[in-house]
Design a protein around this motif. Structure first.
Motif, PDB file in Angstrom:
ATOM      1  N   GLU A  69     -32.621 -91.992  12.543  1.00 14.69           N
ATOM      2  CA  GLU A  69     -31.349 -92.570  13.185  1.00 14.69           C
ATOM      3  C   GLU A  69     -31.058 -93.786  12.630  1.00 14.69           C
ATOM      4  O   GLU A  69     -29.863 -94.225  12.541  1.00 14.69           O
ATOM      5  CB  GLU A  69     -31.895 -92.496  14.877  1.00 14.69           C
ATOM      6  N   GLU A  70     -32.102 -94.805  12.238  1.00 10.40           N
ATOM      7  CA  GLU A  70     -31.853 -96.129  11.750  1.00 10.40           C
ATOM      8  C   GLU A  70     -31.065 -95.921  10.238  1.00 10.40           C
ATOM      9  O   GLU A  70     -30.061 -96.613  10.326  1.00 10.40           O
ATOM     10  CB  GLU A  70     -33.193 -96.841  11.474  1.00 10.40           C
ATOM     11  N   ASP A  71     -31.547 -94.750   9.541  1.00 12.80           N
ATOM     12  CA  ASP A  71     -30.707 -94.687   8.362  1.00 12.80           C
ATOM     13  C   ASP A  71     -29.238 -94.114   8.475  1.00 12.80           C
ATOM     14  O   ASP A  71     -28.563 -94.776   7.931  1.00 12.80           O
ATOM     15  CB  ASP A  71     -31.282 -93.587   7.665  1.00 12.80           C
ATOM     16  N   ILE A  72     -29.195 -93.317   9.673  1.00 11.76           N
ATOM     17  CA  ILE A  72     -27.729 -93.011  10.209  1.00 11.76           C
ATOM     18  C   ILE A  72     -26.904 -94.081  10.364  1.00 11.76           C
ATOM     19  O   ILE A  72     -25.908 -94.309  10.117  1.00 11.76           O
ATOM     20  CB  ILE A  72     -27.729 -92.181  11.031  1.00 11.76           C
ATOM     21  N   ASN A  73     -27.393 -95.020  11.180  1.00 13.71           N
ATOM     22  CA  ASN A  73     -26.854 -96.195  11.775  1.00 13.71           C
ATOM     23  C   ASN A  73     -26.270 -97.137  10.721  1.00 13.71           C
ATOM     24  O   ASN A  73     -25.528 -97.752  10.572  1.00 13.71           O
ATOM     25  CB  ASN A  73     -27.709 -96.955  12.566  1.00 13.71           C
ATOM     26  N   ARG A  74     -27.527 -97.338   9.585  1.00 13.00           N
ATOM     27  CA  ARG A  74     -27.225 -98.221   8.500  1.00 13.00           C
ATOM     28  C   ARG A  74     -26.148 -97.684   7.494  1.00 13.00           C
ATOM     29  O   ARG A  74     -25.170 -98.360   7.223  1.00 13.00           O
ATOM     30  CB  ARG A  74     -28.273 -98.563   7.887  1.00 13.00           C
ATOM     31  N   ALA A  75     -25.924 -96.433   7.616  1.00  8.94           N
ATOM     32  CA  ALA A  75     -24.998 -95.865   6.576  1.00  8.94           C
ATOM     33  C   ALA A  75     -24.507 -94.792   7.225  1.00  8.94           C
ATOM     34  O   ALA A  75     -24.609 -93.429   7.083  1.00  8.94           O
ATOM     35  CB  ALA A  75     -25.850 -95.403   5.387  1.00  8.94           C
ATOM     36  N   PRO A  76     -23.179 -95.034   7.937  1.00 11.36           N
ATOM     37  CA  PRO A  76     -22.467 -93.797   8.693  1.00 11.36           C
ATOM     38  C   PRO A  76     -22.085 -92.880   7.729  1.00 11.36           C
ATOM     39  O   PRO A  76     -22.032 -91.608   8.106  1.00 11.36           O
ATOM     40  CB  PRO A  76     -21.245 -94.480   9.159  1.00 11.36           C
ATOM     41  N   ASP A  77     -21.747 -92.913   6.357  1.00 15.55           N
ATOM     42  CA  ASP A  77     -21.410 -92.082   5.575  1.00 15.55           C
ATOM     43  C   ASP A  77     -20.159 -91.216   5.698  1.00 15.55           C
ATOM     44  O   ASP A  77     -19.960 -89.817   5.952  1.00 15.55           O
ATOM     45  CB  ASP A  77     -22.396 -90.927   5.366  1.00 15.55           C
ATOM     46  N   GLY A  78     -19.154 -92.005   6.111  1.00 12.44           N
ATOM     47  CA  GLY A  78     -18.000 -91.382   6.552  1.00 12.44           C
ATOM     48  C   GLY A  78     -17.354 -91.978   7.879  1.00 12.44           C
ATOM     49  O   GLY A  78     -17.609 -93.248   8.001  1.00 12.44           O
ATOM     50  N   ILE A  87     -20.395-104.458  -2.296  1.00 10.18           N
ATOM     51  CA  ILE A  87     -21.529-104.435  -1.591  1.00 10.18           C
ATOM     52  C   ILE A  87     -21.412-103.667  -0.288  1.00 10.18           C
ATOM     53  O   ILE A  87     -22.298-102.906   0.037  1.00 10.18           O
ATOM     54  CB  ILE A  87     -22.136-105.855  -1.177  1.00 10.18           C
ATOM     55  N   ILE A  88     -20.196-103.936   0.555  1.00  9.02           N
ATOM     56  CA  ILE A  88     -20.053-103.261   1.786  1.00  9.02           C
ATOM     57  C   ILE A  88     -20.189-101.699   1.647  1.00  9.02           C
ATOM     58  O   ILE A  88     -20.464-101.056   2.475  1.00  9.02           O
ATOM     59  CB  ILE A  88     -19.087-103.791   2.550  1.00  9.02           C
ATOM     60  N   VAL A  89     -19.299-101.261   0.617  1.00  6.08           N
ATOM     61  CA  VAL A  89     -19.370 -99.751   0.230  1.00  6.08           C
ATOM     62  C   VAL A  89     -20.635 -99.225   0.097  1.00  6.08           C
ATOM     63  O   VAL A  89     -20.939 -98.194   0.703  1.00  6.08           O
ATOM     64  CB  VAL A  89     -18.592 -99.484  -0.917  1.00  6.08           C
ATOM     65  N   GLY A  90     -21.601 -99.993  -0.446  1.00  6.40           N
ATOM     66  CA  GLY A  90     -23.233 -99.381  -0.452  1.00  6.40           C
ATOM     67  C   GLY A  90     -23.731 -99.419   0.825  1.00  6.40           C
ATOM     68  O   GLY A  90     -24.651 -98.560   0.913  1.00  6.40           O
ATOM     69  N   GLU A  91     -23.449-100.402   1.717  1.00  2.74           N
ATOM     70  CA  GLU A  91     -23.980-100.591   2.997  1.00  2.74           C
ATOM     71  C   GLU A  91     -23.565 -99.065   4.020  1.00  2.74           C
ATOM     72  O   GLU A  91     -24.240 -98.649   4.770  1.00  2.74           O
ATOM     73  CB  GLU A  91     -23.737-101.634   3.631  1.00  2.74           C
ATOM     74  N   TYR A  92     -22.202 -98.946   3.953  1.00  9.23           N
ATOM     75  CA  TYR A  92     -21.540 -97.945   4.774  1.00  9.23           C
ATOM     76  C   TYR A  92     -22.002 -96.409   4.355  1.00  9.23           C
ATOM     77  O   TYR A  92     -21.685 -95.399   4.994  1.00  9.23           O
ATOM     78  CB  TYR A  92     -20.188 -98.024   4.779  1.00  9.23           C
ATOM     79  N   PHE A  93     -22.401 -96.236   3.199  1.00 12.28           N
ATOM     80  CA  PHE A  93     -22.459 -95.077   2.572  1.00 12.28           C
ATOM     81  C   PHE A  93     -23.969 -94.908   1.941  1.00 12.28           C
ATOM     82  O   PHE A  93     -24.581 -95.781   1.219  1.00 12.28           O
ATOM     83  CB  PHE A  93     -21.490 -94.459   1.331  1.00 12.28           C
ATOM     84  N   ASN A  94     -24.601 -93.698   2.232  1.00 10.73           N
ATOM     85  CA  ASN A  94     -26.055 -93.412   1.461  1.00 10.73           C
ATOM     86  C   ASN A  94     -25.886 -91.955   0.777  1.00 10.73           C
ATOM     87  O   ASN A  94     -25.924 -91.807  -0.361  1.00 10.73           O
ATOM     88  CB  ASN A  94     -27.009 -92.936   2.698  1.00 10.73           C
ATOM     89  N   LYS A  95     -25.829 -91.029   1.526  1.00 14.16           N
ATOM     90  CA  LYS A  95     -25.630 -89.576   0.829  1.00 14.16           C
ATOM     91  C   LYS A  95     -24.263 -89.513  -0.242  1.00 14.16           C
ATOM     92  O   LYS A  95     -24.420 -88.817  -1.383  1.00 14.16           O
ATOM     93  CB  LYS A  95     -25.688 -88.509   1.610  1.00 14.16           C
ATOM     94  N   LYS A  96     -23.390 -90.013   0.417  1.00 16.76           N
ATOM     95  CA  LYS A  96     -22.114 -89.891  -0.508  1.00 16.76           C
ATOM     96  C   LYS A  96     -21.756 -91.124  -1.159  1.00 16.76           C
ATOM     97  O   LYS A  96     -20.541 -91.526  -1.534  1.00 16.76           O
ATOM     98  CB  LYS A  96     -20.969 -89.557   0.505  1.00 16.76           C
ATOM     99  N   ARG A  97     -22.698 -92.027  -1.552  1.00 17.15           N
ATOM    100  CA  ARG A  97     -22.371 -93.397  -2.035  1.00 17.15           C
ATOM    101  C   ARG A  97     -22.017 -93.121  -3.493  1.00 17.15           C
ATOM    102  O   ARG A  97     -20.975 -94.000  -4.000  1.00 17.15           O
ATOM    103  CB  ARG A  97     -23.797 -94.198  -2.215  1.00 17.15           C
ATOM    104  N   GLY A  98     -22.342 -92.155  -4.304  1.00 11.38           N
ATOM    105  CA  GLY A  98     -21.664 -92.002  -5.584  1.00 11.38           C
ATOM    106  C   GLY A  98     -20.192 -91.746  -5.276  1.00 11.38           C
ATOM    107  O   GLY A  98     -19.335 -92.718  -6.318  1.00 11.38           O
ATOM    108  N   VAL A  99     -19.799 -90.868  -4.545  1.00 12.98           N
ATOM    109  CA  VAL A  99     -18.547 -90.583  -4.436  1.00 12.98           C
ATOM    110  C   VAL A  99     -17.674 -91.646  -3.928  1.00 12.98           C
ATOM    111  O   VAL A  99     -16.657 -92.081  -4.339  1.00 12.98           O
ATOM    112  CB  VAL A  99     -18.054 -89.392  -3.451  1.00 12.98           C
ATOM    113  N   ALA A 100     -18.103 -92.557  -2.799  1.00 13.89           N
ATOM    114  CA  ALA A 100     -17.569 -93.659  -2.371  1.00 13.89           C
ATOM    115  C   ALA A 100     -17.238 -94.733  -3.334  1.00 13.89           C
ATOM    116  O   ALA A 100     -16.170 -95.250  -3.544  1.00 13.89           O
ATOM    117  CB  ALA A 100     -18.311 -94.175  -1.168  1.00 13.89           C
ATOM    118  N   VAL A 101     -18.392 -94.927  -4.328  1.00 16.17           N
ATOM    119  CA  VAL A 101     -18.238 -96.097  -5.337  1.00 16.17           C
ATOM    120  C   VAL A 101     -17.030 -95.783  -6.467  1.00 16.17           C
ATOM    121  O   VAL A 101     -16.151 -96.479  -6.736  1.00 16.17           O
ATOM    122  CB  VAL A 101     -19.410 -96.547  -5.677  1.00 16.17           C
ATOM    123  N   GLY A 102     -17.315 -94.376  -6.564  1.00 14.50           N
ATOM    124  CA  GLY A 102     -16.139 -94.042  -7.703  1.00 14.50           C
ATOM    125  C   GLY A 102     -14.900 -94.181  -7.083  1.00 14.50           C
ATOM    126  O   GLY A 102     -13.939 -94.608  -7.920  1.00 14.50           O
TER     127      GLY A 102
END
Length: 494
Positions: free
Chosen positions: A46-55, A172-187
């Motif tokens: 749950e902490e991981d989810i809280n740290r990176a909403p991924d959407g 930096i903030i894009v990397g914080e808000y995304f985990n699983k979809k980080r590559g797509v978000a940064v792109g």
């Protein structure tokens, strides 16, 4: 008989109530211990989810970051146009004029770790808005600049620091808000550079034609204020998680009012407290991690050190090309508009290269060869730099600018991915800070050296040859590191 049955039912009921009461008391005791926060696998998840909403709201963060990349990337890709305008106004040597552009671009990267520390101390939003104000003041001061020396301060130093404060938080903030979809978000966020490269050179050229030097920088000052709008979208992650916890609490209070059972009430009403405790633990963990932003021991990794040196040489070459393509085009008899179109074409294909490289290098059968393909791209960019100064007409120059932009976009967008391949995701923050410091050094030294070569030789071709040679040297250094790593790597038993 009936009395016995009733008595047993009464005893069962009392026993059931006693069990329920004991369970409620045990739950209360568990949740009343504020100091005890059990972090199990579920809570860690749950902490991981809280740290990176991924959407969710994260896509607004991506949109804001894309706008920042569009404005700052577009302005920096217009360096060649601005070089010509500074040269026309101040009539100084090419090396002296190039230092204005190198100073602003170099500071934006070299001081990246300092800006990251400010983001940790305050917030991404406040730092980004402060940066937009600094860039606004920088453009106003440059419009009023009496000489090139003052322009070093107004556009070079003040503008460079302002762009740093606006740019670094957006990454930096894009990397914080995304985990699983980080590559797509940064792109998606970095694609803004391609759009900016498409519009800004032509837009700035039109500004100078219609409004002159003073009016153009006033208009650019207004454009830079849009960075503040992007900064307003950078909602701090702790605030986002707190708002999400409040929404959960509100829904649970409604459930309580609807008359749920006592045991469910006690467990559910304590879940928001658990969530808040987990959030506080998560924030404490993240603060602990960000304290050591730069880990110099990472440079002991020979492969990473070689990658940093290769990036330094690449950036010097890359900056030379985007600064000197417009003046080179004019030296070959092309119009100002054609010179700006050449940069715009490179920008369009830069954005395409960023998207395609992310898709291709993330394929299952390509991933393990990703760093080797990345190395090959570096050699192709170097060869392209050798071809450009041998072109005399607009058509072939446009084609080569397109190829150059495609390759540069692929190379620039995958830096963080290659870092993870070399050092792992745990070292991404520190290693990226070190990498952009090397990149900033390349920004500083590239254009002034090429400008000095132009002053000596009288033409711009030497700068492109220097850039191509620099790129090939960087490719050879990275190749040597990759080869050493490959032969040292333990081979699987056959």
């Amino acid at each position: 008989m009936n009395n016995g049955t009733a008595s047993r039912r009464s005893d069962d009921s009392d026993t059931g109530m006693a069990k329920l009461t004991n369970e409620v008391i045990s739950i209360e005791r568990e949740h009343d211990d504020e100091g005890d926060v059990d972090i199990t696998e579920d809570t860690m998840m749950e902490e991981d989810i809280n740290r990176a909403p991924d959407g969710g709201y994260g896509w607004f963060i991506v949109f804001g970051s894309m706008l920042v990349h569009l404005i700052i990337g577009g302005l920096e890709r217009s360096s060649g146009i601005l070089f010509l305008k500074f040269d026309e106004k101040f009539q100084q040597s090419a090396v002296a004029t190039a230092w204005v552009l190198s100073l602003s671009s170099g500071l934006r990267l070299t001081l990246g770790p300092v800006c990251s520390a400010l983001c940790n101390r305050y917030s991404h939003r406040s730092v980004a808005i402060s940066g937009s104000i600094l860039v606004f003041i920088s453009m106003i001061a440059t419009a009023l600049s009496p000489d090139l020396t003052f322009t070093y301060f107004s556009y070079g130093f003040l503008g460079g620091v302002g762009r740093l404060f606006a740019y670094a938080p957006s990454v930096i903030i894009v990397g914080e808000y995304f985990n699983k979809k980080r590559g797509v978000a940064v792109g998606m966020a970095t694609c803004g550079v391609g759009f900016g490269s498409l519009f800004f050179p032509t837009m700035i050229e039109m500004f100078f034609k219609v409004y002159g030097y003073f009016g153009s920088f006033l208009l650019l000052a207004g454009v830079m204020l849009n960075l503040a709008i992007s900064g307003c979208l950078f909602r701090p992650l702790w605030l986002h998680t707190q708002m999400a916890a409040n929404q959960v609490r509100g829904r649970q209070l409604k459930d309580l009012e609807s008359g749920t059972e006592l045991l469910e009430q006690k467990s559910n009403t304590n879940k928001p407290k658990q969530a808040e405790n987990r959030l506080s633990v998560s924030s404490r963990k993240s603060k602990t991690k960000t304290k050591k932003f730069i880990d110099l021991s990472l440079l002991k990794d020979f492969r990473f050190l070689c990658f940093c040196v290769a990036i330094l040489l690449f950036t010097a070459s890359f900056q030379i090309a985007f600064v000197f393509i417009p003046p080179y085009a004019k030296s070959k008899g092309m119009s100002d508009l054609q010179a700006s179109y050449a940069v715009s074409i490179a920008g369009i294909f830069d954005g395409i290269g960023r998207i395609l490289s992310g898709i291709v290098l993330d394929l299952k059968h390509v991933k393990k060869y990703r760093i080797y393909l990345y190395n090959i791209v570096m050699f192709f960019i170097g060869l392209t730099s050798f071809i450009v100064p041998n072109i005399d007409t607009f058509g072939p120059l446009s084609v080569m600018c397109g190829v150059y932009g495609l390759l540069v976009g692929a190379y620039m967008s995958q830096k963080s991915v290659i870092i993870v391949d070399i050092l792992g995701v745990d070292n991404l923050s520190s290693s990226f800070g070190l990498l952009i410091c090397f990149q900033g050094i390349g920004m500083f030294i590239g254009p002034p050296i090429a400008g000095a070569m132009k002053d000596v030789s009288g033409h711009f071709g030497g700068g492109f040859y220097l850039g191509g040679s620099s790129m090939l040297c960087g490719g050879l250094i990275l190749t040597a590191a990759n080869a050493l790593h490959y032969f040292r790597k333990p081979k699987p038993d056959l």
